[in-house]
Design an enzyme around this catalytic site. Structure first.
Site, PDB file in Angstrom:
ATOM      1  N   HIS A   1       0.799  -1.237   0.000  1.00 43.21           N
ATOM      2  CA  HIS A   1       0.000   0.000   0.000  1.00 43.21           C
ATOM      3  C   HIS A   1       0.831   1.286   0.000  1.00 43.21           C
ATOM      4  CE1 HIS A   1      -3.379  -2.580   2.016  1.00 43.21           C
ATOM      5  NE2 HIS A   1      -2.975  -3.053   0.849  1.00 43.21           N
TER       6      HIS A   1
ATOM      7  N   TYR B   1     -12.373  10.170   4.121  1.00 42.62           N
ATOM      8  CA  TYR B   1     -12.972   9.090   3.333  1.00 42.62           C
ATOM      9  C   TYR B   1     -13.151   7.804   4.140  1.00 42.62           C
ATOM     10  CZ  TYR B   1     -13.222  12.480  -0.212  1.00 42.62           C
ATOM     11  OH  TYR B   1     -13.588  13.620  -0.877  1.00 42.62           O
TER      12      TYR B   1
ATOM     13  N   GLU C   1     -13.279   1.171  -3.815  1.00 44.95           N
ATOM     14  CA  GLU C   1     -14.086   2.386  -3.909  1.00 44.95           C
ATOM     15  C   GLU C   1     -13.717   3.270  -5.092  1.00 44.95           C
ATOM     16  OE1 GLU C   1     -13.702   4.554  -0.219  1.00 44.95           O
ATOM     17  OE2 GLU C   1     -14.557   2.904   0.955  1.00 44.95           O
TER      18      GLU C   1
END
Ligand code: HEC
Length: 494
Positions: free
Chosen positions: A264, A367, A357
């Protein structure tokens, strides 16, 4: 009744490849709930039982999560299905639905894979097109940018910047680019060309870097060498022939933020019209960091083209906040696109096991990652919270969305102002019809050419798409394995 082994797959192997053992445990929990409460009627596979199979993709795709939730909550007493209100909590029902969607995705069986897409014709709903291979022989291509002179720059995750000139991949990678940490998600990521490139020549690169000065500890017994700490870095530099020169740092985190997590890193680029650079950094496997304004992890950042902080960034006056932060609560955003109609910034983001998303990114907004998700994450039970943004659309099972692009050219007129989403695990290019802040229709344009990393639109109005041979799942390769990739161009066919 059980399906023949290997024919349809079964719930046992329904885990999408590459998930963490935590996600596996959660999958196991809801598999057991399903066995306890549902399988006596609905069966454990695509064959179903007294009641229809709930792993049927067609059934699931034609029902919203809310509709499924309602059926499970209220039952279908007339047909003999009991109500589960009071037996299962709201959250357990949401998780059960995600378990069904993820399992169904994994049971769909092996996708056909077309190794040589050149000249294949796709007759999609609104546009017929032919795939044309621009350049093959790349390895895990990740990012792509066009120079004003028509040369195409492509990054390869193993740490190379390549040039495609007149439809030919130059044999030698660009020399002198930064040294990159390679492993799992880590490597070289995006490349972008300054909006005023003709005048200043700046090219931006993002990549994973091993902590500067890191010295590996001496080997201890048979233990494998520890994974060195690493972090996302953003630089800019210039091309001098086929050499990278004049490197300047745009973003480099403090040493304490380098971790041995290999996942990530973000990190897609986009420029706005005023010349600000946006870049993303994923949560690096640390869920709580995404909500913590004092770390750049799990954020979308906005800087001036030289890396300095714009004075109108949302958190410049927030004590202790990282001033480059534009929005937060992100898990791993890897795609940016500007809506040509509304001017809004859209972004894609990988979910935790489902729950991928597509968001509209606005100044200072949260978010939700760390607190809410549409996917399956042990410890997160909420799908919504006040003060936190809901996705515009989400995907369970995961398609692993990476690069996204709006189309505003004139080569495929009926695609104008549509949003295109590249999917890695989903091995697809997907077309979304957007009206203001809503997605009103979707179509998968292709799903047979392998992992699809990103798409950009060239000056002549044609789509350029990065493909990579499949990994994970039935290939027997690790999800993050290095495989060959290519650039293809979508040629309209009348
Ligand atoms: C005693 C048998 C029985 C059990 C137990 C049962 N169901 Fe059902 N379920 C049915 C039947 C029969 C139908 C079909 C109703 C119809 O055709 O209208 C159904 C329909 C459904 C539907 C609607 C499918 C559609 O077409 O929209 C869902 C969703 C569903 N069940 C989920 C569950 C879940 C989740 C569980 C476990 C928590 C469960 N069911 C347990 C018998 C059962």
């Amino acid at each position: 009744m059980l399906a023949a082994p290997g024919a349809l797959g079964s719930v046992e192997d329904a885990k999408p490849p590459g998930q963490s053992s935590q996600a596996k445990t959660s999958n196991e929990v809801f598999r057991q709930k399903f066995v306890e409460h549902c399988s006596s009627c609905h069966g454990m596979d695509l064959a179903g039982g007294r009641a229809p199979s709930l792993f049927d993709q067609t059934l699931l795709e034609s029902r919203t999560d809310e509709a499924l939730h309602h059926t499970i909550d209220a039952g279908r007493p007339a047909a003999g299905m009991p109500a589960f209100k009071g037996v299962l909590s709201d959250d357990e029902i949401w998780h059960l639905i995600q378990f069904l969607r993820t399992s169904a995705g994994a049971m769909k069986g092996k996708r056909p894979f077309v190794e040589s897409p050149n000249n294949r014709i796709v007759d999609s709903a609104k546009q017929k097109f032919r795939l044309e291979v621009v350049a093959a022989g790349l390895e895990v291509p990740w990012g792509m940018a066009l120079l004003p002179d028509g040369r195409l720059l492509v990054t390869e995750r193993p740490g190379r910047l390549r040039i495609i000139e007149n439809g030919r991949l130059l044999q030698k990678p660009v020399a002198g680019t930064p040294t990159v940490r390679v492993g799992h998600d880590a490597g070289m990521f995006d490349v972008a060309v300054h909006p005023d490139y003709r005048r200043n020549g700046w090219i931006y690169l993002s990549y994973a870097e091993t902590l500067p000065g890191y010295v590996a500890p001496p080997p201890s017994g048979d233990a494998p060498a520890p994974i060195p700490p690493s972090m996302t870095v953003v630089v800019r530099g210039k091309l001098d022939g086929d050499e990278w020169v004049q490197t300047q740092t745009i973003f480099r985190a403090p040493p304490a933020l380098y971790t041995s997590s290999g996942v990530h890193y973000g990190s897609r680029f986009t420029f706005d019209r005023a010349g600000h650079l946006f870049f993303s950094i994923g949560d690096r496997g640390s869920i709580s960091a995404a909500q913590d304004l004092s770390t750049p992890i799990g954020k979308i950042h906005r800087v001036n083209d030289d890396g300095s902080v714009p004075s109108d960034n949302p958190f410049v006056h927030t004590h202790g906040a990282v001033p480059t932060t534009w929005s937060y609560g992100h898990r791993n955003p890897q795609g940016f696109a500007w809506d040509p109609v509304t001017g809004l910034l859209w972004a894609s983001e990988h979910g935790p096991g489902g729950g991928d998303e597509i968001n509209i990114i606005e100044r200072g907004r949260n978010y939700g990652w760390g607190v809410i998700t549409m996917g399956r994450q042990p410890g997160i039970d909420q799908r919504a919270e006040s003060g936190m943004e809901q996705p515009i659309v989400y995907y369970t099972p995961s398609i692993a969305p990476s690069g996204i692009a709006f189309y505003s050219g004139d080569r495929y007129p009926r695609w104008r102002n549509n949003l295109f989403v590249a999917g890695l695990a989903g091995q697809q290019l997907r077309r979304l019809e957007v009206q203001d802040r809503r997605v009103v229709a979707q179509e998968v344009l292709f799903q047979q050419f392998g992992r699809t990393r990103t798409a950009i639109v060239g000056p002549e109005g044609l789509f350029y798409v990065l493909l990579q041979n499949p990994t994970g799942g039935t290939t027997g390769l690790k999800l993050e394995a290095s495989t060959p990739g290519m650039v293809v161009r979508l040629m309209p066919v009348d």
